[in-house]
Design a protein around this motif. Structure first.
Motif, PDB file in Angstrom:
ATOM      1  N   UNK A 238       0.787  -1.223   0.000  1.00  0.00           N
ATOM      2  CA  UNK A 238       0.000   0.000   0.000  1.00  0.00           C
ATOM      3  C   UNK A 238       0.817   1.269   0.000  1.00  0.00           C
ATOM      4  N   UNK A 239       2.139   1.170  -0.014  1.00  0.00           N
ATOM      5  CA  UNK A 239       3.018   2.341   0.022  1.00  0.00           C
ATOM      6  C   UNK A 239       3.488   2.716  -1.380  1.00  0.00           C
TER       7      UNK A 239
ATOM      8  N   UNK B 212       7.478  -4.429  -8.786  1.00  0.00           N
ATOM      9  CA  UNK B 212       6.022  -4.384  -8.848  1.00  0.00           C
ATOM     10  C   UNK B 212       5.428  -5.784  -8.994  1.00  0.00           C
ATOM     11  N   UNK B 213       6.075  -6.625  -9.797  1.00  0.00           N
ATOM     12  CA  UNK B 213       5.572  -7.980  -9.986  1.00  0.00           C
ATOM     13  C   UNK B 213       5.690  -8.808  -8.713  1.00  0.00           C
ATOM     14  N   UNK B 214       6.801  -8.624  -8.001  1.00  0.00           N
ATOM     15  CA  UNK B 214       7.026  -9.414  -6.789  1.00  0.00           C
ATOM     16  C   UNK B 214       6.154  -8.946  -5.627  1.00  0.00           C
ATOM     17  N   UNK B 215       5.861  -7.627  -5.602  1.00  0.00           N
ATOM     18  CA  UNK B 215       5.072  -7.068  -4.508  1.00  0.00           C
ATOM     19  C   UNK B 215       3.918  -6.243  -5.095  1.00  0.00           C
TER      20      UNK B 215
ATOM     21  N   UNK C  23       4.582   1.114  -7.068  1.00  0.00           N
ATOM     22  CA  UNK C  23       5.955   1.376  -7.524  1.00  0.00           C
ATOM     23  C   UNK C  23       5.963   2.496  -8.552  1.00  0.00           C
ATOM     24  N   UNK C  24       6.771   3.504  -8.307  1.00  0.00           N
ATOM     25  CA  UNK C  24       6.989   4.591  -9.257  1.00  0.00           C
ATOM     26  C   UNK C  24       8.416   4.456  -9.766  1.00  0.00           C
ATOM     27  N   UNK C  25       8.553   4.049 -11.008  1.00  0.00           N
ATOM     28  CA  UNK C  25       9.869   3.743 -11.568  1.00  0.00           C
ATOM     29  C   UNK C  25      10.685   4.968 -11.924  1.00  0.00           C
TER      30      UNK C  25
END
Length: 311
Positions: free
Chosen positions: A115-116, A129-132, A137-139
């Motif tokens: 949620x962060x 992003x795939x793992x969590x 996720x902002x790349x």
């Protein structure tokens, strides 16, 4: 005095420790001991980094730290159970938990980023992003502060993160002074891009590269799909399809990124007013530009200008 602890997982990348210099120089600049710095591991003792150099550490168990900073690895890999258990326990006690580069993966394994809003090195952002999947996720952020969790991008951005932590603790003036002593640009704003838009878009053909160069040099123009298609000598339908295939983004999204990059540089490096910058970079008005800055960089134009002037 605030206690800063660096958690060193096995085979950690030594560049992650560069952030410790920012806290050291904060003490020197302030002429008082604002920070106490320590290196920790799950059980203590020597920890060998990715370069084969051993660093002596203290056991993390039951340590009361104000801020825990997790160093990353050259490439993410599963972490041992003891390190993750100690990380979870320490983060419950610490006021803040932060990560450098792929250290965000350790935070994820410890269940701290669900949620962060978080970031990591752009090369591993998709894997993060795939793992969590519960994380946001902002790349394309240098570092992100989401409540008690702070995350940063590549190894060198650990310094930017440390300067951000110092600013949060003791103000922008001290942070700017430390940055000057480190001979770095005063902390790059958290929202600053990890790399240039043109490199990120990575157009493969000369035709699309020419369109992107045209767009960057004519930001005051409307830059509609028909206009850009004319530059590429394609029909609007053919152009949109080719552009999406090569860059992975729509023309409108790419143009907005080019406008934001140009506007940010002008805000940080020129004396133009916010209104003038909005006009020169093709935004309809300052409010439209402000909303775009908040969405992409997490800060309004005025804040980025203030940070730049402090440097």
């Amino acid at each position: 005095m605030l206690k800063i602890g660096f958690l060193l997982p096995p085979a950690f990348q030594i560049m992650g420790l560069a952030a410790s210099s920012a806290f050291e120089l904060a003490n020197t600049t302030a002429r008082e001991r604002l920070y106490d710095i320590g290196f920790f591991s799950a059980l203590g003792g020597p920890v060998v980094n990715s370069f084969g150099v051993s660093v002596e550490t203290l056991p993390l168990a039951r340590r009361r730290l104000d801020t825990l900073i997790v160093c990353g690895l050259v490439a993410p890999s599963p972490t041992d159970t003891q390190t993750l258990e100690r990380l979870r326990s320490a983060s419950r006690i610490a006021r803040r938990t932060a990560s450098v580069c792929t250290g965000t993966f350790l935070l994820g394994e410890a269940g701290l980023i669900d949620g962060r809003h978080v970031t990591t090195h752009w090369l591993f952002a998709r894997a993060l992003q795939q793992q969590f999947p519960a994380a946001k996720v902002d790349a394309d952020r240098i570092f992100i502060n989401d409540g008690p969790i702070w995350t940063s991008a590549g190894m060198s951005t650990g310094i930017d993160l440390a300067l951000g932590l110092i600013e949060a603790d003791y103000g922008a003036e001290l942070s700017a002074s430390v940055a000057k002593r480190l001979v770095v640009y005063h902390r790059r704003a958290g929202g600053q891009s990890q790399h240039s838009v043109l490199l990120d878009l990575g157009a493969k053909s000369d035709r699309i590269q020419h369109v992107l160069e045209y767009a960057r040099n004519n930001l005051e123009s409307g830059l509609s799909v028909p206009e850009l298609a004319g530059v590429a000598h394609l029909s609007p339908r053919q152009f949109s399809r080719a552009f999406m295939t090569e860059t992975g983004q729509s023309p409108a999204k790419a143009v907005e990124q080019l406008r934001l990059e140009a506007a940010r540089l002008m805000i940080e490096q020129s004396r133009h007013t916010i209104e003038e910058i909005a006009a020169k970079t093709g935004f309809i008005d300052t409010e439209r530009m402000r909303r775009a800055f908040l969405r992409v960089f997490g800060q309004p134009p005025q804040t980025l200008r203030r940070i730049a002037r402090m440097s």
